[in-house]
Scaffold this active site. Structure first.
Site, PDB file in Angstrom:
ATOM      1  CG  MET A  13      -1.994   1.074   1.178  1.00  0.00           C
ATOM      2  SD  MET A  13      -3.109   0.859  -0.232  1.00  0.00           S
ATOM      3  CE  MET A  13      -3.877   2.477  -0.274  1.00  0.00           C
ATOM      4  CB  THR A 100      -4.376   2.001  10.482  1.00  0.00           C
ATOM      5  OG1 THR A 100      -3.143   2.523   9.981  1.00  0.00           O
ATOM      6  CG2 THR A 100      -4.103   0.771  11.322  1.00  0.00           C
ATOM      7  CB  ALA A 124     -13.253   1.595   7.441  1.00  0.00           C
ATOM      8  CG  PHE A 126      -9.041   6.759   2.442  1.00  0.00           C
ATOM      9  CD1 PHE A 126      -9.136   8.118   2.686  1.00  0.00           C
ATOM     10  CD2 PHE A 126      -8.649   5.927   3.480  1.00  0.00           C
ATOM     11  CE1 PHE A 126      -8.835   8.641   3.930  1.00  0.00           C
ATOM     12  CE2 PHE A 126      -8.337   6.439   4.730  1.00  0.00           C
ATOM     13  CZ  PHE A 126      -8.431   7.807   4.956  1.00  0.00           C
ATOM     14  CG  HIS A 156     -10.440  -7.855   2.170  1.00  0.00           C
ATOM     15  ND1 HIS A 156     -11.708  -7.719   2.694  1.00  0.00           N
ATOM     16  CD2 HIS A 156     -10.069  -6.607   1.757  1.00  0.00           C
ATOM     17  CE1 HIS A 156     -12.083  -6.451   2.615  1.00  0.00           C
ATOM     18  NE2 HIS A 156     -11.110  -5.763   2.043  1.00  0.00           N
ATOM     19  CE  LYS A 160      -9.236  -6.398   5.865  1.00  0.00           C
ATOM     20  NZ  LYS A 160      -8.366  -5.248   6.155  1.00  0.00           N
ATOM     21  N   GLY A 166     -12.522  -3.540   8.137  1.00  0.00           N
ATOM     22  CA  GLY A 166     -12.986  -2.259   8.663  1.00  0.00           C
ATOM     23  C   GLY A 166     -14.126  -1.694   7.841  1.00  0.00           C
TER      24      GLY A 166
END
Length: 268
Positions: A13, A100, A124, A126, A156, A160, A166
Site C-alpha cells: 500500500m 489503518t 475504513a 478511502f 479479501h 489480511k 474495517g
C-alpha cells in the site's frame, strides 16, 4: 504544493500511495517516506522502491527525524504503529490521513482525543465508490426498515490480518444507525451448528480470505419475495491510494478535528 509523507512506504500500500502522490500534477509532492527502523531498505530512494524511478526522497526509519519535512502524514499500517505515529504528529502539529483498520473501541477514543490537537481524516475505506455505497446503504436501510434480513459479506486477500474488514464493520454501523440499533448488540459474526431461526434485528457478517482479492463487499437486504444487494468490488489498491491523497489535499486549512471520507467528498 502540499508536502506529503507516507509511512509504511516499503509495503504494497505504501508504494501505491507514493505513486498516487506523484500523480497529482504538482498539487502534492512526496517529501518524506518512512518504514520500520530495522528495514534493510532504509536509505533507499522511495521512488525507486515504488517503481517510479529516482525522486530524491530517501526511506527513513524514524518518523521523528522527518516531521519538519511534511505537512500531512498518510498512515496505512497497524494500530500499534499508527498510535505511536499519532503522538509524533500531535507533538509536531502535523495533519494525518489514517487508513489503518483493526482499532479497538478504546484505541478509537485515543484517536479522537488526538484530533483535538491536529486535523485527522480517519476512514475504513478511502474509495470514492465505497463511500457512495455508505450513502446508499443509509437510504436503503431507512426505506426497507425492519422488514428485511440484513447480511454483510466481504472478501479479501489471504494476507489480511483483521476480520471482518474495517469497511464491512463501517457498513454495519451505517445500517445499524439508520435503523436505530446498536451494532455491538445486534451483530452476528459467522454461524455454525444449530443456530436456531434468524432473529430479524440481527446484522450478519460473513468473511472470506482467499488469493489476491483486493476487496469485495456486499450488503444484502432480503425480504419475502425480493432482495436488494449493494455491492462494491475493488480491483486495484490505487483506488484507495488516490482517495487517501485526495483527503490529504482536502485537509489543507482545515481546523483540528476528526473527519472521514464522507466529509472529504461532501456527502455529509
Amino acid at each position: 504544493m502540499r508536502r506529503i509523507a507516507v509511512v509504511g512506504a516499503a509495503g504494497r500500500m505504501g508504494k501505491n500511495l507514493i505513486e498516487a502522490v506523484q500523480q497529482t500534477g504538482g498539487a502534492a509532492g512526496l517529501t518524506a517516506a518512512v518504514d520500520r527502523p530495522d528495514s534493510t531498505l532504509v536509505g533507499a530512494d522511495a521512488g525507486e522502491l515504488a517503481g517510479l524511478g529516482r525522486i530524491g526522497v530517501p526511506l527513513s526509519g524514524d518518523l521523528g527525524k522527518v516531521c519538519e519535512e511534511f505537512d500531512v502524514l498518510i498512515d496505512f499500517t497497524h494500530p500499534s504503529v499508527t498510535l505511536k505515529n499519532i503522538e509524533q504528529c500531535r507533538k509536531a502539529r502535523r495533519a494525518m490521513v489514517i487508513g489503518t483498520t483493526g482499532f479497538s473501541a478504546d484505541e478509537k477514543l485515543l484517536l479522537a482525543e488526538a484530533a483535538k490537537d491536529i486535523p485527522i481524516v480517519f476512514a475504513a475505506n478511502f474509495s470514492v465508490g465505497v463511500n457512495l455505497c455508505l450513502k446508499l446503504l443509509d437510504t436503503a436501510a431507512r426505506v426497507l426498515g425492519d422488514e428485511v434480513d440484513i447480511e454483510i459479506i466481504e472478501a479479501h486477500h489471504r494476507h489480511k490480518v483483521d476480520a471482518p474488514s474495517g469497511t464491512a464493520l463501517r457498513m454495519g454501523e451505517v445500517v445499524a444507525q439508520a435503523l436505530g440499533r446498536d451494532l455491538q448488540e445486534v451483530a452476528v459474526y459467522g454461524r455454525e451448528g444449530q443456530t436456531g431461526a434468524r432473529a430479524r434485528e440481527t446484522i450478519g457478517f460473513a468473511t472470506v480470505r482467499a488469493g489476491d482479492v483486493v476487496g469485495d463487499h456486499t450488503v444484502l437486504f432480503a425480504a419475502e419475495g425480493e432482495r436488494v444487494e449493494i455491492t462494491h468490488k475493488a480491483s486495484s489498491r490505487m483506488t484507495f491510494a488516490r482517495g487517501a491523497v485526495r483527503a490529504a489535499l482536502w485537509l489543507e486549512g482545515k481546523e483540528n478535528g476528526l473527519y472521514d471520507m464522507q466529509d472529504v467528498l461532501g456527502l455529509r
